[in-house]
Structure formats: structure tokens, C-alpha cells
Write an enzyme that holds these catalytic residues in place. Structure first.
Site, PDB file in Angstrom:
ATOM      1  N   THR A 425      30.236  54.361  18.562  1.00 16.62           N
ATOM      2  CA  THR A 425      29.842  55.751  18.797  1.00 16.62           C
ATOM      3  C   THR A 425      30.278  56.678  17.666  1.00 16.62           C
ATOM      4  O   THR A 425      29.503  57.496  17.184  1.00 16.62           O
ATOM      5  CB  THR A 425      30.441  56.234  20.136  1.00 16.62           C
ATOM      6  N   GLU A 427      31.494  57.974  13.890  1.00 14.49           N
ATOM      7  CA  GLU A 427      30.846  57.796  12.584  1.00 14.49           C
ATOM      8  C   GLU A 427      29.367  57.451  12.750  1.00 14.49           C
ATOM      9  O   GLU A 427      28.819  56.644  12.002  1.00 14.49           O
ATOM     10  CB  GLU A 427      31.539  56.698  11.773  1.00 14.49           C
TER      11      GLU A 427
HETATM   12  C1  LIG Z   1      37.385  57.532  20.092  1.00 13.23           C
HETATM   13  C2  LIG Z   1      36.640  58.633  19.403  1.00 13.23           C
HETATM   14  C3  LIG Z   1      37.196  59.260  18.302  1.00 13.23           C
HETATM   15  C4  LIG Z   1      36.550  60.319  17.688  1.00 13.23           C
HETATM   16  N1  LIG Z   1      37.147  60.962  16.631  1.00 13.23           N
HETATM   17  C5  LIG Z   1      36.567  62.070  16.103  1.00 13.23           C
HETATM   18  C6  LIG Z   1      37.213  62.830  15.090  1.00 13.23           C
HETATM   19  O1  LIG Z   1      38.311  62.507  14.645  1.00 13.23           O
HETATM   20  N2  LIG Z   1      36.616  63.963  14.630  1.00 13.23           N
HETATM   21  C7  LIG Z   1      35.398  64.356  15.110  1.00 13.23           C
HETATM   22  O2  LIG Z   1      34.909  65.392  14.660  1.00 13.23           O
HETATM   23  N3  LIG Z   1      34.735  63.661  16.061  1.00 13.23           N
HETATM   24  C8  LIG Z   1      35.297  62.525  16.572  1.00 13.23           C
HETATM   25  N4  LIG Z   1      34.642  61.802  17.553  1.00 13.23           N
HETATM   26  C9  LIG Z   1      33.319  62.246  18.032  1.00 13.23           C
HETATM   27  C10 LIG Z   1      32.195  61.320  17.604  1.00 13.23           C
HETATM   28  O3  LIG Z   1      31.942  61.490  16.248  1.00 13.23           O
HETATM   29  C11 LIG Z   1      30.950  61.596  18.460  1.00 13.23           C
HETATM   30  O4  LIG Z   1      31.251  61.251  19.766  1.00 13.23           O
HETATM   31  C12 LIG Z   1      29.771  60.815  17.953  1.00 13.23           C
HETATM   32  O5  LIG Z   1      29.297  61.410  16.802  1.00 13.23           O
HETATM   33  C13 LIG Z   1      28.643  60.694  18.964  1.00 13.23           C
HETATM   34  O6  LIG Z   1      28.137  61.937  19.276  1.00 13.23           O
HETATM   35  P1  LIG Z   1      27.973  62.404  20.787  1.00 13.23           P
HETATM   36  O7  LIG Z   1      29.195  62.070  21.509  1.00 13.23           O
HETATM   37  O8  LIG Z   1      27.526  63.790  20.734  1.00 13.23           O
HETATM   38  O9  LIG Z   1      26.796  61.507  21.363  1.00 13.23           O
HETATM   39  P2  LIG Z   1      25.359  62.017  21.807  1.00 13.23           P
HETATM   40  O10 LIG Z   1      24.557  62.370  20.626  1.00 13.23           O
HETATM   41  O11 LIG Z   1      25.478  63.031  22.870  1.00 13.23           O
HETATM   42  O12 LIG Z   1      24.775  60.667  22.411  1.00 13.23           O
HETATM   43  C14 LIG Z   1      24.352  60.526  23.777  1.00 13.23           C
HETATM   44  C15 LIG Z   1      23.160  59.613  23.810  1.00 13.23           C
HETATM   45  O13 LIG Z   1      22.045  60.271  23.216  1.00 13.23           O
HETATM   46  C16 LIG Z   1      21.429  59.429  22.276  1.00 13.23           C
HETATM   47  N5  LIG Z   1      20.850  60.256  21.200  1.00 13.23           N
HETATM   48  C17 LIG Z   1      21.400  61.329  20.608  1.00 13.23           C
HETATM   49  N6  LIG Z   1      20.562  61.796  19.655  1.00 13.23           N
HETATM   50  C18 LIG Z   1      19.474  60.999  19.655  1.00 13.23           C
HETATM   51  C19 LIG Z   1      18.268  60.967  18.891  1.00 13.23           C
HETATM   52  N7  LIG Z   1      18.013  61.860  17.942  1.00 13.23           N
HETATM   53  N8  LIG Z   1      17.383  59.978  19.141  1.00 13.23           N
HETATM   54  C20 LIG Z   1      17.630  59.054  20.092  1.00 13.23           C
HETATM   55  N9  LIG Z   1      18.746  59.060  20.844  1.00 13.23           N
HETATM   56  C21 LIG Z   1      19.653  60.020  20.630  1.00 13.23           C
HETATM   57  C22 LIG Z   1      22.516  58.510  21.791  1.00 13.23           C
HETATM   58  O14 LIG Z   1      21.988  57.299  21.307  1.00 13.23           O
HETATM   59  C23 LIG Z   1      23.348  58.318  23.045  1.00 13.23           C
HETATM   60  O15 LIG Z   1      22.804  57.254  23.781  1.00 13.23           O
HETATM   61  C24 LIG Z   1      35.284  60.727  18.167  1.00 13.23           C
HETATM   62  C25 LIG Z   1      34.711  60.079  19.264  1.00 13.23           C
HETATM   63  C26 LIG Z   1      35.369  59.045  19.878  1.00 13.23           C
HETATM   64  C27 LIG Z   1      34.730  58.370  21.053  1.00 13.23           C
END
Ligand SMILES: Cc1cc2nc3c(=O)[nH]c(=O)nc-3n(C[C@H](O)[C@H](O)[C@H](O)COP(=O)(O)OP(=O)(O)OC[C@H]3O[C@@H](n4cnc5c(N)ncnc54)[C@H](O)[C@@H]3O)c2cc1C
Ligand SMILES: Cc1cc2nc3c(=O)[nH]c(=O)nc-3n(C[C@H](O)[C@H](O)[C@H](O)COP(=O)(O)OP(=O)(O)OC[C@H]3O[C@@H](n4cnc5c(N)ncnc54)[C@H](O)[C@@H]3O)c2cc1C
Ligand SMILES: [Ca+2]
Lengths: 667, 667
Positions: A425, A427
Site C-alpha cells: 500500500t 509508496e
Molecule cells: C504502514 C504505513 C505507513 C505509512 N507511512 C507513511 C509516511 O511515513 N508518510 C506518509 O505521508 N504516508 C504514509 N503512509 C500512507 C500511504 O502512503 C498511503 O496509505 C498510500 O499511499 C495509499 O493511499 P490511500 O491509503 O489513500 O489508499 P486509497 O487511494 O484510498 O486506496 C483505496 C482503494 O482505492 C483504489 N484506488 C485509488 N485510486 C485509484 C485509481 N485511480 N484507480 C483505481 N483504483 C484506485 C486502491 O487500489 C485501493 O483499492 C503509510 C501507510 C501505511 C499503511
């Protein structure tokens, strides 16, 4: 790593190996030099009682977190006491094997300043960061936005009166959410926010913001910070203080905006510098290369546990009172386990290649050659996605391969899974990344024949005309051992899937609509392309000079296992694109079975080659000496529930039940 | 369940539904009666503060375990105060949603005595068990043996002098290991041990053994008991005291051997009674039927969370500053999510059918008709394996579908996964079970044409001659909507894979060798057979009379999604057996895509139909009202790490670092 062991229950297995394990260790490590460092650092960490991990899954959050702080500080101390080089220090931290704020400090905060800060900014901030006089994190993601960085809501509004930016969280969903190290430790952060000057929105930029007092660690005025709570698994990533952060009109000086790529002048004018934005890609390639390399480490670790335990575990098949069958001898066990063993090696080698790619990209950037960047970007995105997904699933499969005992934390596998899965998830969400790869593939296909040659890992697409037509020449099982045959099948499948998608997209009202409608198929095409990359890099590796008796032969076998198991798994792709026939698919499967028999006597030695200490493995089932049962038994008694024979709660909640007088007790 | 909500953020989604949700709720529950009970019990549990779960993942083991004891006792009290019926009590316990010793007491200990005890034994022990004057567990698995029950090492040696059995653990690996409820609570156990009379080994039999004093709960002399330690995940199965147990020559009266099927006389003679051993199969069919039913509950729960959150979550695609795209609108999201929604329904209906099968089997047993037992046994083994594997993977996929936030315990998904996965291992390792199915299939194939007709779920194999030849008649995408077309494709695939395996086995030196060599393929053939069963039961269900506007139509759509997504996933099987052509495979995929569009507007309503309370779901992301972000934010602050602003450990391990004087601090 050969531990000092009393009795080696796996000695029989080790004696069966048909190759030079020490030579394989060098290949796995990358070089003699790398091996020596890893070996030395692993032992250093393992022998230091501060770094014990055996109780990690039993600690409650606060206690757990405190031990992590202790380990991080102790590691820092040891690293300087021992005058470790940067390379050694990295390995040392790696074997401490516990996610902590330092990972983000070194892995994201420092690189962000290096990559996005001006020289002046670097001069000011980096020395403090290097000495850890300040500790930083990377605050990008918000409650409402992760994948879509452009949608972040935090604002950084320039106030020309005071020459300051006002950092503010205008909505609940604009709360920073997830940054590691933020919750309890970081004194500073690189905060990504919408830059607003004179009422105009200039999009997302990075800002260095101090969060906590350097005197007493209390949050600065206007700053609200906390931890976002328990995450998946015991121990695992709960050693990390992923945090929440809200700003209430917090002011920072103008020179704390990271200004290498864009600037705001004293007057509040927004300027783009002439430094190309593609520069940022370089960092991305670097980060993803380390993720791929970590994937091979995590997967190999799980495989090491499962292979060793499968050789110890016996179930069924006793004849005349003799010993039962080792479960590793069951073909179903091999069919689940050996492709994962092969994948661990495959990911190791593609990771090594990515390191080269990063150097290549960096050199080109310095020479202002941006031509290969989009391809490198797509390629690393895809490899990050593929290797992390396979690794996450693979760890859980290894856990299941250990039967009931794999479900115990003392097996090490639950924690390994829980701590690993977020790699799918962070990066970049793996599906979002594959869609980026697909977009690049569609672009590449659309340009075929336009004179613009596909480069790098897409270079094979030049052969599209042949690959659309070619016939697989396999006639008997052993034909599947030829690298050219394998490569052609993977190339044909990949090109045909990509071209199919492109054709179907072209039938849609418009390309955007078509891409959207077909995105599930596009993801599959992207996977096919990335699998081809890994297969081809494995083949290239095996074609290189490799020292040591039997080493090359073993890698050749694993390379074929990797490729043929993928063919079996994705048989539908291969056959429906006509890249191979059903008959050839059956032959591939037949060949795969006989490769398993060749892997079998070497399996334990192949995981020994990872050279993991028992400390690093952290598994009663994966012990080097195979002495599994006494260790499992011993570990059990450490559980806090075993502090007393009669459990706390007996008098209130068990006795009244048994005595049928629960009316009176306070149930 | 319609909660009292201030603002329903999902109201828009709910208004889109094209079917009668209340009617669907009845279909999901099985009947109006079942719905009413479930609805009432769920509310009762949800409204009782003793049953709160929101802090479960934060408690350390001892505290966690104590709250479980409290809940179990409180549930028992409420059940009797409210005079709940057995059916209601079962539902009540189900919604308490926390693994505990009571599950084994009611689910294994009592049934073992009922099934394997003589009438006299039942009269003696069951009334005490019913009143919980004694609490029992099921002690079969040992450190060294799980799958291979015949390999258990615990001994029960008859001593004719005292008319007693001496229960003993002769080796470390003979330690009982895993039994739930054993570690800290059970006063009694049904212990499985090798019966030895007069120096002769009569194999494994069950014995009722008292473990703990009924006065002060201390282990009886010669009995060593403890908990086996932390298991996968926070909260999760750690509420259960899976235990270790060793016997040092513990004596029990002869009449505590469970003697319905075999007996030992006063003189020490071993006798098999004329009660057929197949009787035991009846219990197995029952237990597995409940596991399949639980699979549909666990999967539907994960899907409910992921569907609702996917409708709330928006990412990318904002046009002119408007709202971004709901992630449920992305085709990749649908392609991962909707087949799981369909599977939840599929498993619900096959579970319902298994209930019928159990009744049928029971009636036949009473009439001494054992003819369908082997088939029923194989069928339930296969369905247990398939539904639990898909559910375990499906929960994790739902977690990933929630992006980063799915990784937080407050999403409910990590705990759901961790608590669910052992279902793939207990009551039969899923691969071992599939091999049993495969064995039965090979037997069935070998008898085709021998006049012995295949029965039950293998009846379609009568048509083997046609099915080996038939051609799929699909010419355009919508042909894939015909149930007969789908059934034929699945039947053809299954028969052909089974027959292929049989033919390949016959080429081996001997059948045993052949079976062993081909076991990976055999497992795939078994999966194909079991998927056919589920598809056919879904089709049968939809062909029944179903009330409510649009309900039948929606189920029809899901049934097709289920079948076509399997065709896509296993395309290699279908095409390589010639059951369908590549072109027809592409058409199936095309049809699947258009079915997704039909599911989309109904998705939220389809998960509302599960009627789960927010308490049961236990998820900030899956809330009925969709008000996700404030809830996530609120949950975060509950973490113990947030008790203080400056973390414990700051002075020892952070400050010295920042101040560069770690030489003096005790790092
Ligand atoms: C353990 C951990 C450590 C982290 N550390 C950091 C950190 O140090 N600094 C920081 O800034 N962030 C951090 N993060 C955040 C992380 O970068 C995000 O969680 C990640 O980028 C995924 O984004 P989201 O959670 O918004 O997922 P979402 O985008 O909300 O994903 C939800 C669903 O929607 C789908 N989806 C989203 N967009 C599309 C699209 N365009 N087309 C098709 N499907 C789509 C995805 O595939 C997924 O199934 C961390 C996360 C975790 C879990
Ligand atoms: C949470 C939990 C609760 C439990 N509760 C109880 C309880 O209350 N009472 C009780 O008695 N037990 C209990 N058990 C034990 C459980 O029944 C066993 O773990 C289960 O039967 C699997 O056996 P195993 O652990 O020996 O696996 P193993 O058989 O050791 O499996 C290891 C590997 O070997 C493979 N394998 C084994 N045999 C074969 C074969 N013949 N062919 C091919 N592959 C093979 C398996 O597929 C697996 O990959 C529990 C277990 C768990 C995890
Ligand atoms: Ca915990």
C-alpha cells in the site's frame, strides 16, 4: 549462518546438497564484501541482549514502544562506538529488524531535503539531521488523501507581511495521517501542503516544519499530534508511531519551503526553477529499488522458516513403525513452497539489477538525458507492485505450510506477515501502480511503428510483429528448459495482452473511457510485462559467470521453476493469446514436477544460503538446528497468561459458573 | 440493520438500489423466523456495554483474557435470565463475536460425548455439561501430530488390577497442544490416546479426563497445563486459551473411555461394538456445515466493510473542483470486490444446502443406509476447504481494498483476518482435505461404466461420455447468462480434469505412486469439482421461488458474477481442457464487466441485506452511516500511547539523542 549447535537435526538434509553453499551465500549477498558485512552485522546484533525480539509479540503497546525507543537509541550508540561505515550502519539497522522512527528519518526526511532542498537549505538542515539533533518524518498522506497527492488539503499560505507561510489544516480530512515517526518522536517534518500566494493555489509543495520543542518535546503552539492507534498484528508495525497531525495557523519562515524546484520570492511571487521536475523520479527509483530488495529479504525469510520446518515436520506415511514422511516430500507441499523459494531468488536478482538501473538513471540525469526516465519509472513501479504482492501472499502461504504451529507468534510468521503487508500500500498502492505501468505500455504500443523505439525493459516490443505471430516450439517437456523458449513465451504473452488491450481500447468512445472500462484487463497485461522483466533478469543472471560447485546449476533450476510455475499459474493468459498450446502447457507442468524433484535435496541448503541468524529469523520453527519442538514448548511458557496456574478472573467469572451461583457474583 | 443515524452519508447509495432490501434480508437469513431471531439477538448484544469490542485490540493478553471470561459468564447469565431458546442462545453467542472456551465446550466436548459416549455415559456427563458444572475441551492434537490422528502418542494403558486407565505422555511431542479452552479454563477434556490393553495397541480412542479441581481450579496431580502463547493478531484468537497438556501416569476409571463404538471389558478385552464407525461421519458433516456457514458470515462481514468504505472513499478524478471519484467506481476495485460479494452469497446458499444434507445424512444413518456417506464426506471436506481458503484470502483482499486505513485495527479487518485464518487449518488442513476429495473423485472415475452410479454431487459424472466431448455453445457475451451453459462448462472442466488425472495416474508404476506424483494436479481437479458444486447450488437457489421486488434478479446477477469470475480466474483449466475456447473466455470476461455495472448501484444495498450492526462489524470504515473520518479520528486517540503527550522513554532514549549526550544516559 552456522550457529554453534549441539545436535543438528537437519544435518542429513544439509549433507544432501549438490552445490557449494558458501559460494551460494556470496551470490545471494551480491559479493564477498557484502557477505562479510552482513554476516558481521547480523552477529553483532544477534549477540546484543538489548536487541532481543522473543517477547515482542507479548508486549502491550506502551511497553513495546518504549523498547523500540531503547533499541533505536542503543543502535545509534553502537554504530558510533564501533565507528561503522554507512554501509555497515545500514546493515546493522536492518538486522535490528524493528520498524522505528529512524527509518523515516533516514529513509524519507533526509532524502526529501537532499532531493528537494536548495543547497543553502541542505547546508542548514542536513548536518543537524545527520547528527540526529533533529528527528524528522515525511508528512504527506492525510486522512482524506493518500494515492491522490494532488488532492491534499493542508494549506501553506504566504503572508508577505511577515515573510512567513501559515500552515493550516482547514478540514478534518486534511489532518496528516500515517506518517511514521510523527506520532511520538519527530521534532520536525517535511509537510506537503497546497501553496497559496496572493489567493492563488500553486499545488502541492514541501515545507520543513518544526513540530515539537527541542527542550521538552512538547508540541509547539498550534500543533496537535498523536498516534493513530494499533495496526495489524502483534509487535509488527506497532513499534512505529504512525501519527496524526493538525495545524492551527502555524507560522514558518519563508525559507522553510523546499525550493529546489519551485520558489516563492520575498514579494510572494511563485517561480518554477529550471531544475527539471523529472529529478524527483530519481528518488522514486531509489526508494522502490530498496522496496524490491526488501521483498526478497522478507520472502526468503518466510521461505527459510517453511522449508526447514517442512523438513523437520513428519506426518503420515510411516511404514512398519518407521518414521513418517517429511512433509516437504509431499508434492503439494513442494508445489506451494518451491515456487516461492524460486521467487525469493528471482526478486533478489531483479533487485540487484534495479540497483544498476538507479545508477544508470542518476548518471543520465546528471548528463541531462531524460529519455529513459519514463520507462525506468514504469518499470520500478511495476516491480514494486509485483514483488510486494507476491511476497505478502507468499509469507501467508508459508505460514499455512507450517500447519497449526504457523499460527503461533513463536513461529515468527504472523509478525512477518503483519509487518510486511503495508508494503503493498505505501509508496504507491499496488493497483494504482500497475495502472501506471499499463498506461505506459499503451503509450509504447501506440508508438510502435512510429519510429520511436521502445527502450529498456520494453525494448522487446520492437519485435511485436514477430511476437504476435510466433509459435512456441516446445515438443517435449525438456524443451521447456531452454531460456530462449521461455523468453519467447513470456514476450509473446506480454505483447499480445498489451496489443489486445490497445485494440479493445480503440473500440471505445474515447481512449480515456476505454482505458477506464478495460482497466482490470490492463492490470493483467501490466503483470505479464513485469513477470517477463523478472524472468529475463533471472535468465541474464544465470548466464553470467558464477563461481562455486553446482551453484550455477542450482540457480538454473530455480530460474526454470520460477518461469514454469508462472506459466502454470497464468495458463489462461498463455493459451488464450496463443503463445503456447494446451499440450505445451501440460508439458511445462510435467517439466515443473521433475524440477521439483531436483530442488528437493537442495532445499534446506538453498535457504541456508540466505545466511540468516536465528535471531533475525525469530522463529521456533525455522531454527537452524531444526530442534523445533523443545523450542516451541519453551516459548509457550513465556506467555503472561502462564504467570499463574489459576487465571486472573477465575473467582469472578469461572467459579460462580461451575458452582451455579452466578446470580450472586458480579458477572 | 437500520441504526439511528443523524446523517446517512450513504443515503444516496441506498436510494439507488433496484431491489427490496428487506426481502433480501429474509433470503440472506434463511427465513423470516431466522431473521427475527438474528436481528433481536444482535441488538441485545450490541446494546450491552459488557460486550464492547472497541478496545479489544489494545489489551495485553491477561487483561484481554479476563474480559473474555467476563463476557462468557455474562452471556451465560443473560441467556438464562432471558430464557433464550437454544436457537436464540446460539445466535446470542455468535454476536458476542469473541472466541472463548465455551465454543469448544458446546461445539466439541458435548458433541463428542453425545456421539461417542454410551447412553449411560451420556446420562452421567451431559447434564453436568449442560449446566456447565463442568467445562470441557477437545484434546486431540499433539505437538507432533495434527493431521495424522493415527500417529498420536499419548497412551491410555488399561490396568486390570485397579480397573483403570493410565493416561500418560511418553514423549515431548506427545504433549497435547492446541486444544481451545484447555490452557486456563477447562475442568475436563475428551482426550484422544492410544488404547493399550495387555501390551497390545488398539489405536486411538477417546477418554473423559478430569484436569482441574472443581474446588480451587488447580490442576490435578500428574497433570501439567498451560497456555501455548500468543497467536496471530491483536485481540483475535488470543481471547482463547489454546493449551498444552502433559500427563504423568494419570489414572481414570475404566468407564471414562468413550465406549459407544469400542469397549474394554473388566478383564481388559477390547471389543468393537456393532455400531458402525461411519456414525462418526455424521458429526463431521455437521461441524463442517457450520464452518461453511461461518465462512459466509466472515466473508460477508469483510465485504460489507469494503463496499461501504469504497462508496465513501473518493480519490482522483475531480472535475472542475467537484467531488472526486468514489473508488467503488473504479473497474479494478469492482473486479476485486464484486466477485467476493458474490462469493459471500454463494457460500451462504451452499451452507444452507449443507444443512439439508446433514439432515438427509442423519435420517439415512438412522435407517442404516450408509450409501451416500462417502460422497457426503468428500463433498463437505471439499466445501470446507474451498470456502475457508477463499474467505481467508478474501478478507485480506478487502483489507487491501481499503488502502492504508485498512491496516488500522480500527478498520476491523486485521482482527477479522487474524481470527479467521486458522479455519484453513483446523478441522482438517485444507490441502489434506482436497487430497481426500481427489481420492474420492479418482474412485468415482474408476467406477464409471462399472454400473455403480455416482451419487449426490458427483451424479453429473454419469454424463462423462458426453461431457468429455461437448462443445460450449457460447457465441456472444450474453449467451454466458444461461445457467445451462455455465453448468455445462463447469461440469466439462471438472470431469475432464478428473479424467486427465486418472489417465496420468494409470501411467505410473502403481496407483499410489501415481496419486502421489500427481497430487498437485489432483488438488486442482478437486477444486474444480467443488466450485461446480457451489455454482450449481447457487443456480438451484435462484431457480427457487424468491419473494420481493428485484430480489431474484439481483441474485441471478450475483450468481453469474460468481460463475464468470471463476471462469476468468481459472481460464487455463477451462481452455486447456477444451471446455471453452479462448474466444468464449474473452466473451465471458466481457459479460462479467457488464454484470459489474449492474451490481454497482446495488452494492451498498446488497451488503445492507446482511443486517449487521455496527457493533458486530466493529469497523470505523464499515459504519452503516458512512461517517468514516470522524470515527477513525476518534478511535485513534484511544490508543494507550496517547495517554501522555510526551511518550514514556523520552528522557532515557530520545532526549539524550537530540542533545548528543548519549554517552552518559543508560542507552
Ligand atoms: C504502514 C504505513 C505507513 C505509512 N507511512 C507513511 C509516511 O511515513 N508518510 C506518509 O505521508 N504516508 C504514509 N503512509 C500512507 C500511504 O502512503 C498511503 O496509505 C498510500 O499511499 C495509499 O493511499 P490511500 O491509503 O489513500 O489508499 P486509497 O487511494 O484510498 O486506496 C483505496 C482503494 O482505492 C483504489 N484506488 C485509488 N485510486 C485509484 C485509481 N485511480 N484507480 C483505481 N483504483 C484506485 C486502491 O487500489 C485501493 O483499492 C503509510 C501507510 C501505511 C499503511
Ligand atoms: C486456532 C487453532 C485451534 C485449534 N483447536 C484445536 C482443538 O480445540 N483441539 C484439537 O485437538 N486441535 C486443535 N487444533 C489443531 C488443529 O486441528 C491442527 O493444527 C490441524 O489438524 C492441522 O494439523 P497440523 O497442525 O499437524 O498440520 P500438519 O499436518 O503438520 O501440516 C503441515 C503441512 O503439511 C502438509 N501435509 C500434512 N499431511 C499431508 C499429506 N498427507 N499430504 C500432503 N500434505 C500434507 C499440510 O498441507 C501442511 O502444509 C487447533 C489449531 C488451531 C490453529
Ligand atoms: Ca497485541
Amino acid at each position: 549462518m552456522a550457529e554453534a549447535v549441539a545436535v543438528d537435526h537437519l544435518a542429513g538434509e544439509r549433507s544432501k546438497a549438490q552445490f557449494d553453499v558458501d559460494a551460494m551465500k556470496i551470490v545471494w549477498a551480491g559479493s564477498k564484501h557484502a557477505f562479510d558485512i552482513a554476516d558481521r552485522m547480523a552477529r553483532l546484533v544477534a549477540s546484543d541482549p538489548v536487541f532481543r525480539k522473543d517477547n515482542r509479540t507479548m508486549l502491550e503497546r506502551k511497553e513495546l514502544f518504549k523498547t523500540t525507543l531503547r533499541k533505536a537509541a542503543h543502535a545509534w550508540k553502537r554504530i558510533s562506538q564501533l565507528h561503522l561505515t554507512e554501509e555497515e550502519a545500514m546493515m546493522f539497522r536492518f538486522f535490528v529488524d524493528e520498524p522505528a522512527y529512524v527509518d523515516l528519518h533516514w529513509g524519507m526526511f533526509v532524502p526529501a531535503i537532499r532531493g528537494q532542498g536548495t543547497e543553502e537549505q541542505q547546508k542548514k538542515w542536513l548536518p543537524m539531521a545527520y547528527k540526529m539533533q533533529i528527528i524528522g518524518c515525511y508528512a504527506q498522506t492525510e486522512l482524506g488523501h493518500g494515492s491522490n497527492v494532488q488532492g491534499l488539503e493542508t494549506t501553506a499560505t504566504f503572508d508577505p507581511k511577515s515573510d512567513e507561510f501559515i500552515i493550516h489544516s482547514p478540514t478534518l480530512t486534511s489532518s496528516k495521517w500515517w506518517p511514521g515517526g510523527l506520532g511520538k518522536v519527530s521534532t520536525h517534518a517535511v509537510v506537503y501542503a497546497r501553496l497559496i500566494t496572493d489567493g492563488q493555489d500553486h499545488g502541492i509543495n514541501g515545507f520543513i516544519v518544526q513540530l515539537r520543542s527541542l527542550d521538552d518535546h512538547s508540541p509547539l503552539p498550534g500543533v496537535t499530534i498523536g498516534d493513530i492507534g494499533t495496526k495489524f498484528g502483534n509487535g509488527a508495525y506497532n513499534t512505529m508511531d504512525n501519527g496524526v497531525l493538525r495545524f492551527d495557523h502555524v507560522r514558518i519562515p519563508r525559507n522553510q519551503m523546499l525550493m529546489r524546484v519551485s520558489q516563492v520570492t520575498r514579494e510572494g511571487k511563485f517561480i518554477q526553477s529550471d531544475v527539471p521536475r523529472q529529478l524527483l523520479y530519481g528518488t522514486m527509483v531509489f526508494v522502490r529499488q530498496t522496496i524490491v530488495s526488501d521483498a526478497s529479504k522478507a520472502l526468503s525469510r518466510a521461505v527459510c522458516i517453511a522449508v526447514r520446518y517442512s523438513a523437520v515436520r513428519r506426518q503420515f506415511g510411516s511404514q512398519d513403525g518407521g518414521p513418517e514422511t517429511q512433509v516437504i516430500d509431499y508434492k503439494t507441499q513442494q508445489d506451494r513452497l518451491f515456487p516461492l523459494l524460486a521467487s525469493a531468488y528471482a526478486f533478489r536478482f531483479v533487485g540487484e539489477w534495479l540497483k544498476w538501473l538507479y545508477t544508470d538513471v542518476t548518471q543520465r540525469l546528471q548528463a541531462n538525458d531524460f529519455s529513459t526516465l519514463p520507462e525506468a519509472h514504469a518499470c520500478t513501479a511495476g516491480l514494486k507492485s509485483l514483488t510486494t504482492s507476491t511476497t505478502a501472499d507468499g509469507i501467508e502461504e508459508c505460514r499455512k505450510l507450517c500447519g497449526g504451529h504457523g499460527y503461533l507468534c513463536s513461529s515468527g510468521l504472523p509478525e512477518l506477515f503483519a509487518v510486511y503487508v503495508p508494503a503493498c500500500t505505501y509508496e504507491g498502492d499496488n493497483i494504482v501502480l500497475l495502472l501506471q505501468v499499463a498506461r505506459f505500455l499503451m503509450k509504447t504500443v501506440s508508438r510502435l511503428g512510429s519510429g520511436k523505439q521502445p527502450v529498456g525493459t520494453t525494448a522487446y516490443m520492437v519485435k511485436a510483429p514477430e511476437l504476435m505471430q510466433c509459435k512456441c516450439e516446445v515438443q517435449e517437456a525438456k524443451d521447456w528448459l531452454k531460456p530462449t523458449v521461455i523468453l519467447q513465451a513470456f514476450e509473446a504473452r506480454s505483447v499480445r495482452m498489451a496489443v489486445n488491450c490497445a485494440q479493445n481500447i480503440s473500440k471505445a468512445q474515447n481512449p480515456e473511457e476505454g482505458f477506464y472500462e478495460l482497466s482490470a484487463d490492463l492490470v493483467e497485461a501490466a503483470v505479464a510485462h513485469c513477470q517477463l522483466i523478472i524472468v529475463s533478469k533471472f535468465i541474464e543472471k544465470v548466464e553470467q559467470e558464477i563461481h562455486g560447485h553446482g551453484v550455477k546449476e542450482m540457480l538454473q533450476i530455480l530460474c526454470n521453476v520460477y518461469a514454469l510455475s508462472l506459466i502454470h499459474k497464468h495458463l489462461g493468459d498463455f493459451i488464450s493469446t496463443g503463445s503456447i498450446t494446451p499440450k505445451q502447457g501440460a508439458l511445462a507442468n510435467e517439466q515443473l514436477r521433475s524440477l521439483y524433484s531436483q530442488v528437493r535435496p537442495n532445499a534446506v541448503a538453498m535457504v541456508d544460503a540466505f545466511n540468516y541468524t536465528d535471531h533475525y529469523l525469530g522463529s521456533a520453527l525455522g531454527r537452524y538446528d531444526g530442534n523445533v519442538y523443545p523450542k516451541l514448548y519453551e516459548e509457550a511458557w513465556k506467555d503472561p497468561l502462564n504467570d499463574s496456574v489459576v487465571p486472573d478472573g477465575y473467582h469472578e467469572y469461572i467459579k460462580p459458573l461451575l458452582k451455579q451461583n452466578f446470580g450472586v457474583a458480579r458477572l
